[in-house]
Design a protein around this motif. Sequence first.
Motif, PDB file in Angstrom:
ATOM      1  N   TYR A  45      80.692 -29.097  -4.763  1.00 25.88           N
ATOM      2  CA  TYR A  45      80.378 -27.363  -4.369  1.00 25.88           C
ATOM      3  C   TYR A  45      80.354 -26.969  -2.819  1.00 25.88           C
ATOM      4  O   TYR A  45      79.800 -27.932  -2.276  1.00 25.88           O
ATOM      5  N   GLY A  46      80.740 -26.257  -2.589  1.00 26.04           N
ATOM      6  CA  GLY A  46      81.246 -25.621  -1.228  1.00 26.04           C
ATOM      7  C   GLY A  46      80.794 -24.430  -1.393  1.00 26.04           C
ATOM      8  O   GLY A  46      80.413 -23.646  -2.220  1.00 26.04           O
ATOM      9  N   ILE A  47      81.425 -23.345  -0.005  1.00 29.24           N
ATOM     10  CA  ILE A  47      81.526 -22.448  -0.342  1.00 29.24           C
ATOM     11  C   ILE A  47      83.234 -21.549  -1.163  1.00 29.24           C
ATOM     12  O   ILE A  47      83.823 -22.412  -0.293  1.00 29.24           O
ATOM     13  N   ASP A  48      83.059 -21.031  -1.979  1.00 29.98           N
ATOM     14  CA  ASP A  48      84.068 -20.286  -2.726  1.00 29.98           C
ATOM     15  C   ASP A  48      85.004 -19.731  -1.577  1.00 29.98           C
ATOM     16  O   ASP A  48      85.035 -18.441  -2.391  1.00 29.98           O
ATOM     17  N   LEU A  49      85.474 -20.403  -1.068  1.00 27.59           N
ATOM     18  CA  LEU A  49      86.626 -19.311   0.303  1.00 27.59           C
ATOM     19  C   LEU A  49      87.593 -20.121   0.288  1.00 27.59           C
ATOM     20  O   LEU A  49      87.875 -21.550   0.248  1.00 27.59           O
ATOM     21  N   HIS A  50      89.370 -19.050   0.337  1.00 29.12           N
ATOM     22  CA  HIS A  50      90.352 -19.928   0.194  1.00 29.12           C
ATOM     23  C   HIS A  50      90.323 -19.886   1.953  1.00 29.12           C
ATOM     24  O   HIS A  50      91.229 -19.141   2.196  1.00 29.12           O
ATOM     25  N   ASP A 139      97.760 -17.371   5.365  1.00 32.11           N
ATOM     26  CA  ASP A 139      97.686 -19.270   6.361  1.00 32.11           C
ATOM     27  C   ASP A 139      97.436 -20.214   5.732  1.00 32.11           C
ATOM     28  O   ASP A 139      98.007 -21.265   6.006  1.00 32.11           O
ATOM     29  N   VAL A 140      96.697 -20.241   4.231  1.00 34.67           N
ATOM     30  CA  VAL A 140      96.217 -21.287   3.595  1.00 34.67           C
ATOM     31  C   VAL A 140      97.573 -22.221   3.053  1.00 34.67           C
ATOM     32  O   VAL A 140      97.918 -23.473   3.010  1.00 34.67           O
TER      33      VAL A 140
END
Length: 249
Positions: A45-50, A139-140
């Motif tokens: 689990y982490g911060i849900d951002l691309h 950018d991703v």
Amino acid sequence: MSPTPQDSTAVSVGFIYPDHAAEDDYPYAEKLLGGTARLPVEHVYGIDLHAIPELLDLGSPDRLAEGAARLAAHDPAAVVWACTSGSFVYGWEGAHDQVERLSRAAGGLPTSSTSFAFVRAAEALGVRTVAVAASYPDDVAELFVDFLRRGGVDVVGMSSADIVTAAEVGRLSPDDVVKLIADRDRPDADALLVPDTAMRTLALIELLERRLGKPVLTANQVTVWEGLRLVGVTPTVPGLGTLFRRKGT
């Protein structure tokens, strides 16, 4: 979906999956495999951002070691980091280091990631050119294109849907997924690549390939294929696209 009865001798391939979105693609694939393999999934689990900083954190050695520890209960013969953006964001060399560290955390098991799975799947199919249908911000998505090119894959076009979180991708309807993918095809591409394990695609691959007339490689599809390749299991599986119709790839 009810669990599929399994032969106790079936090989186990473990997947570390980020957060929650489209992990039900894995029991779907396991069912189609018909007892050939078990595909257990454990989560990190982490911060849900691309977004690049959050993706670097998501794929960090400590998080993947946590996932490997959880998978140990399933006695896997190989472990795959089931995340495209959380692997290619490290670059070509960094992604190699990532899976090497994961192997050490998993007790020396064979390991890989979704980003490498795309490169190896394209090579296995012998495709010369690909287009990328990305859900990420530009950018991703450009980092994925760079990764593919470092792996010898000729990218002739990329378009992105600029979706900020994996959770949003996971909520796309099947019709939305088909449209997102099909609208981003390129006629000069031999195959279309769809790089997001948060997107439910396995049940749609055959439809997409018929519609586009070419192989479609999606993140969860190539991740399962890569895990099976690591343990030497290469079954022909109806329903999972061209990649799984080529026995021995």
